[in-house]
Design a protein around this motif. Sequence first.
Motif, PDB file in Angstrom:
ATOM      1  N   ASP A  21      56.018  34.261  34.375  1.00  0.00           N
ATOM      2  CA  ASP A  21      55.303  34.857  33.326  1.00  0.00           C
ATOM      3  C   ASP A  21      56.333  35.496  32.564  1.00  0.00           C
ATOM      4  N   GLU A  22      57.153  36.328  33.259  1.00  0.00           N
ATOM      5  CA  GLU A  22      58.258  37.031  32.462  1.00  0.00           C
ATOM      6  C   GLU A  22      59.212  36.259  31.741  1.00  0.00           C
ATOM      7  N   GLY A  23      59.239  35.039  31.711  1.00  0.00           N
ATOM      8  CA  GLY A  23      60.088  34.068  31.282  1.00  0.00           C
ATOM      9  C   GLY A  23      61.333  33.685  31.840  1.00  0.00           C
ATOM     10  N   ALA A  24      61.176  33.832  33.225  1.00  0.00           N
ATOM     11  CA  ALA A  24      62.373  33.343  33.970  1.00  0.00           C
ATOM     12  C   ALA A  24      62.402  31.714  34.066  1.00  0.00           C
ATOM     13  N   THR A  25      63.522  31.307  33.925  1.00  0.00           N
ATOM     14  CA  THR A  25      63.727  29.826  34.124  1.00  0.00           C
ATOM     15  C   THR A  25      63.348  29.382  35.577  1.00  0.00           C
ATOM     16  N   ILE A  26      63.360  28.038  35.551  1.00  0.00           N
ATOM     17  CA  ILE A  26      63.010  27.473  37.130  1.00  0.00           C
ATOM     18  C   ILE A  26      64.022  27.958  38.042  1.00  0.00           C
ATOM     19  N   GLU A  27      65.301  28.133  37.489  1.00  0.00           N
ATOM     20  CA  GLU A  27      66.279  28.384  38.646  1.00  0.00           C
ATOM     21  C   GLU A  27      66.122  29.750  38.944  1.00  0.00           C
ATOM     22  N   GLU A  28      66.016  30.707  37.829  1.00  0.00           N
ATOM     23  CA  GLU A  28      65.639  32.210  37.962  1.00  0.00           C
ATOM     24  C   GLU A  28      64.564  32.254  39.168  1.00  0.00           C
ATOM     25  N   ALA A  29      63.388  31.644  38.836  1.00  0.00           N
ATOM     26  CA  ALA A  29      62.273  31.924  39.642  1.00  0.00           C
ATOM     27  C   ALA A  29      62.395  31.368  41.049  1.00  0.00           C
ATOM     28  N   TYR A  30      63.468  30.190  41.206  1.00  0.00           N
ATOM     29  CA  TYR A  30      63.663  29.580  42.489  1.00  0.00           C
ATOM     30  C   TYR A  30      64.272  30.653  43.370  1.00  0.00           C
ATOM     31  N   SER A  31      65.458  31.043  42.604  1.00  0.00           N
ATOM     32  CA  SER A  31      66.380  32.297  43.438  1.00  0.00           C
ATOM     33  C   SER A  31      65.564  33.441  43.847  1.00  0.00           C
ATOM     34  N   TYR A  32      64.836  33.744  42.958  1.00  0.00           N
ATOM     35  CA  TYR A  32      63.862  34.889  42.956  1.00  0.00           C
ATOM     36  C   TYR A  32      62.815  34.628  44.260  1.00  0.00           C
ATOM     37  N   ALA A  33      62.270  33.493  44.412  1.00  0.00           N
ATOM     38  CA  ALA A  33      61.302  33.200  45.381  1.00  0.00           C
ATOM     39  C   ALA A  33      62.292  33.248  46.739  1.00  0.00           C
ATOM     40  N   GLU A  34      63.367  32.596  46.914  1.00  0.00           N
ATOM     41  CA  GLU A  34      64.268  32.564  47.798  1.00  0.00           C
ATOM     42  C   GLU A  34      64.507  33.634  48.445  1.00  0.00           C
ATOM     43  N   ASP A  35      64.983  34.752  47.600  1.00  0.00           N
ATOM     44  CA  ASP A  35      65.054  35.967  48.128  1.00  0.00           C
ATOM     45  C   ASP A  35      64.094  36.841  48.533  1.00  0.00           C
TER      46      ASP A  35
END
Length: 296
Positions: free
Chosen positions: A141-155
């Motif tokens: 919802d902050e505007g993260a791309t799918i790649e950014e959200a994926y990386s965030y989730a993995e961390d």
Amino acid sequence: MADYVLTCSSTADLPTAFVKEHGIGVLFYQFFMDGNEYYDDQGVSISTHDFYDKVRAGSMPTTSMVNTERYVEFFTPYLEDGKDILHLEFSSGLSGSYNNALMTASQLMEKYPGRKIKVVDSLSASRGYGLFVHLVMLKKDEGATIEEAYSYAEDLKWKITHWFAVESLEHLRRGGRVSRASAFLGTMLNIKPVLEFNNEGKIIPVEKIRGRKKSLIAMVDKMEEDIDNPDGQIVYIGHGDAPEDAEYVSGLIKERFPTIQETFINYTGPVIGAHSGPGTVNIHYVGKQRVDIDFK
């Protein structure tokens, strides 16, 4: 607006109103009880209270992983609508569903070239899995791309903390978590184990507590030891048809951590409840790291 959809499975135990409000796609697991098939759908197929009443009366629900055909049915409409998919899946330490989701994603990306399906092994279950989905949703919802959200989730997944206090050892014994002798002795001595998820996404017993109330307090004691800065945190609480105990734990958390943002309480659904049993209470938050220690 990011052109992808966030999806998860029903074992995240998220309220229906919440996922509808935030546009989260949910794949319903199935379970079987008393000769009937049900969906793990937050009380639509069978009320969650009735489910736990049946278990208390002796019903023996069984569960199964999601096969590839159901993932194809679930993912395809999003792809045909031109959406990419970030799918957060139930712990691979407890189910083979993650591997089926990964296999299906690979096959469908060949069929729909240009579309992306990213699958994350949450290493979580129940309300901890739900908290994980919630936090990734906020990132999206902050505007993260799918790649950014994926990386965030993995961390993030390595810090989602699960503490469980179970009412009975019998359901754990049926699932192979404790021996028959230990379950009998624990029942006789009023032993209430406190459990956690390890780095493999598997449930491990951490400590034996004598007495129900002490086991609930022990979870909050553990939280004091390993929470990663409570300021503004969202805390999830789940329960196996034990709302008063969940409210008691919520009160303890708010008393000890006055700077948290909120505690959100919801039922632990039937698929998880089939293994944890009635009366289970669980708390979830962002910790410093997962606990991975021997039972003591």
